[in-house]
Design a protein around this motif. Structure first.
Motif, short mmCIF file in Angstrom:
data_model
loop_
_atom_site.label_atom_id
_atom_site.label_comp_id
_atom_site.label_asym_id
_atom_site.label_seq_id
_atom_site.Cartn_x
_atom_site.Cartn_y
_atom_site.Cartn_z
N PRO A 152 -8.73 -2.40 2.66
CA PRO A 152 -9.11 -1.01 2.92
C PRO A 152 -7.95 -0.05 3.13
O PRO A 152 -8.16 1.14 3.24
N HIS A 153 -6.72 -0.56 3.20
CA HIS A 153 -5.59 0.30 3.53
C HIS A 153 -4.82 0.75 2.28
O HIS A 153 -4.66 -0.02 1.34
N ASP A 154 -4.36 1.99 2.33
CA ASP A 154 -3.58 2.54 1.21
C ASP A 154 -2.71 3.67 1.75
O ASP A 154 -2.86 4.82 1.36
N TRP A 155 -1.79 3.33 2.63
CA TRP A 155 -1.04 4.38 3.34
C TRP A 155 -0.02 5.08 2.45
O TRP A 155 0.39 6.20 2.77
N LEU A 156 0.36 4.47 1.33
CA LEU A 156 1.21 5.20 0.38
C LEU A 156 0.43 6.28 -0.34
O LEU A 156 1.00 7.10 -1.04
N THR A 216 5.63 -4.01 -1.00
CA THR A 216 4.19 -3.82 -0.98
C THR A 216 3.47 -5.14 -1.25
O THR A 216 3.99 -6.03 -1.93
N ALA A 217 2.27 -5.28 -0.69
CA ALA A 217 1.41 -6.42 -0.97
C ALA A 217 0.51 -6.07 -2.16
O ALA A 217 0.39 -4.89 -2.53
N ALA A 218 -0.11 -7.08 -2.75
CA ALA A 218 -0.91 -6.83 -3.95
C ALA A 218 -2.18 -7.68 -3.94
O ALA A 218 -2.21 -8.76 -3.36
N TRP A 219 -3.22 -7.14 -4.57
CA TRP A 219 -4.40 -7.93 -4.89
C TRP A 219 -4.62 -7.84 -6.39
O TRP A 219 -4.30 -6.84 -7.02
N ASN A 220 -5.14 -8.92 -6.97
CA ASN A 220 -5.34 -9.01 -8.41
C ASN A 220 -6.67 -9.69 -8.66
O ASN A 220 -6.94 -10.77 -8.13
N VAL A 221 -7.53 -9.04 -9.46
CA VAL A 221 -8.85 -9.58 -9.80
C VAL A 221 -8.90 -9.88 -11.30
O VAL A 221 -8.54 -9.03 -12.11
N VAL A 222 -9.35 -11.07 -11.65
CA VAL A 222 -9.57 -11.45 -13.04
C VAL A 222 -11.05 -11.26 -13.37
O VAL A 222 -11.92 -11.74 -12.62
N THR A 223 -11.34 -10.55 -14.46
CA THR A 223 -12.73 -10.41 -14.90
C THR A 223 -13.04 -11.31 -16.08
O THR A 223 -14.19 -11.70 -16.28
N ASN A 275 -1.23 -2.46 -5.74
CA ASN A 275 -0.32 -2.71 -4.63
C ASN A 275 -0.64 -1.72 -3.51
O ASN A 275 -1.07 -0.61 -3.77
N TYR A 276 -0.41 -2.15 -2.27
CA TYR A 276 -0.77 -1.28 -1.15
C TYR A 276 0.20 -1.44 0.00
O TYR A 276 0.93 -2.43 0.11
N CYS A 277 0.18 -0.44 0.88
CA CYS A 277 0.87 -0.49 2.15
C CYS A 277 -0.16 -0.28 3.25
O CYS A 277 -1.01 0.61 3.15
N GLY A 278 -0.12 -1.11 4.28
CA GLY A 278 -1.06 -1.02 5.39
C GLY A 278 -0.42 -1.50 6.68
O GLY A 278 0.80 -1.66 6.75
#
Length: 457
Positions: free
Chosen positions: A187-191, A223-230, A315-318
């Protein structure tokens, strides 16, 4: 005479040339040639299949090779979405900087059907996507109908990789954003406090033909990252941030004439690395459709696409990585850091005070605090790129997603932009857990004994 006899000798048979590739569209060959020539100047476009991974019998065995786990090769942890809450995810994985694959995260996404290559060709047939960059950083684009044709027929060792960074700016490509939503685990996206024109790239839509991938690297600015494969399947390898570049990349173990593209890395470099450094912990796992992988900041990671694979990544910053991201941004991207700090003061005063406290503690002076002409001695050249000090600070220019946890009310302070659906907002419990970990790291809430243990899923 001796040369002729040697040439005719069965033991001196010349290498078998690769079979010719025949594309369905008459212009595909020229488009592929143009992009290959621009991307790699070290080899000719006709040499992209010289190692034979796409056409020699048995050479592509690495695409189906099973992962053998032992004391050195460890599985990336896996949990099922139904067995965890966002609060547990933050407490057990994000705040502890532990990678994990979460199953069954996005089964309800329209993207699970709409992002098949056939469906994509129907929707974006004449839209040009980025498939490479040249030596000067210029984006090389190709219409999707030609890229789809290329995917069907290519036999390259390391194929062109569609990696679109222009998702938000292109009106046609922006339609992809309607097909998915950010998982509520992130839920975080401080950038997002940096206006859109100045913010570094953070969202990528990817289509990797089989045998494509990325070599081992870390993501920018911590930054951390999440990756979804469809669609398709990815083979991941990860290393702890404390490991050295020399050990995880293994370039010193390469032999003359070898390349270090992703498929070569997974085929022979990674086994050599394991043999050379038996104390090295290697985390591996396969990611299938509907699964999301979480890669914490500064973790080394590389990917091999075992099939034609479609994915979305951000990628996100939280609260789990703000300190690291701020330190790296203020040093490596000075203009971005200046704009970020300025908007923190306007929209997230607590975050602004946190950044200032870190600057005072480290005796770090921002560029607007230093005498004119004084530069950071070890600053990256990227600090001078793109952003302008006069960039807009209007709330409507900011990304709403995830800013509530930084103290920014979405509708009250973000104007019309705040009413656009960018993904689910953070749950109250997660905000409380994040705030506790952010403000008092030594007093993070511990999981209660009654809480389900994701490792048992």
């Amino acid at each position: 005479a001796s040369a002729a006899s040697a040439a005719s000798s069965p033991g001196r048979r010349s290498p078998t040339p690769p079979p010719p590739v025949k594309f369905g569209h008459r212009r595909t060959d020229g488009e592929v040639w143009r992009c290959k020539k621009g991307k790699r100047t070290d080899i000719k476009p006709a040499e992209w299949d010289k190692s034979g991974y796409g056409w020699k019998r048995g050479k592509d065995e690495v695409l189906s090779r099973p992962i053998v786990y032992d004391r050195q090769t460890l599985p990336i942890p896996r949990v099922k979405r139904k067995d965890i809450t966002p609060e547990i995810f933050y407490e057990k994985f994000a705040s502890r900087h532990q990678p994990v694959i979460v199953e069954d995260v996005c089964d309800g996404w329209p993207a699970m059907q709409r992002w098949s290559l056939d469906a994509m060709e129907e929707r974006f047939r004449h839209i040009a996507f980025k498939v490479a960059k040249d030596d000067k950083g210029k984006k090389l684009r190709m219409k999707f109908k030609y890229f789809r044709d290329y995917c069907k027929h290519q036999q390259d060792d390391s194929p062109l990789y569609l990696f679109e960074t222009n998702v938000d700016d292109n009106g046609y490509i922006r339609e992809l954003c309607k097909d998915y939503e950010v998982p509520d685990l992130f839920p975080h996206d401080w950038l997002g406090l940096v206006n859109n024109d100045a913010r570094p790239p953070f969202r990528w839509f990817c289509i990797g033909p089989k045998r494509s991938g990325t070599t081992v690297h870390t993501d920018p600015l911590g930054t951390a990252a999440w990756n979804v494969v469809t669609h398709g399947e990815k083979h991941w390898v990860l290393f702890d941030p404390k490991e050295t570049k020399k050990r995880v990349k293994g370039k010193s173990l390469m032999k003359d004439g070898e390349d270090d593209e992703a498929i070569m890395y997974f085929d022979f470099l990674l086994p050599r690395i394991k043999k050379e450094y038996p104390d090295l912990k290697v985390y591996e796992g396969l990611q299938k459709p509907g699964e999301v992988i979480f890669v914490p900041g500064d973790w080394w990671h590389g990917v091999l696409n075992r099939e034609d694979t479609v994915a979305i990544t951000q990628n996100y910053c939280g609260p789990d990585n703000f300190d690291v991201v701020w330190k790296k941004t203020r040093k490596e991207r000075e203009k971005v850091a200046y704009l970020w700090l300025r908007n923190m003061k306007k929209f997230a005063p607590k975050l602004h005070e946190r950044a200032l406290d870190m600057n005072r503690r480290d005796r770090f002076r921002m560029r607007h605090e230093r005498p004119k002409g004084e530069r950071l001695s070890d600053c990256s050249s990227s600090s001078s790129e793109s952003s302008s000090d006069s960039s807009s600070d209007q709330g409507m220019d900011l990304e709403p997603l995830g800013l509530e946890s930084a103290g920014v009310p979405s509708a009250a302070k973000l104007g019309a932009k705040g009413f656009e659906r960018q993904g689910p907002g953070p749950l109250p419990g997660l905000v409380a857990a994040a705030r506790a970990g952010f403000e008092r790291p030594e007093k993070r809430r511990r999981l209660s004994p009654s809480t389900a243990d994701p490792d048992s899923a």
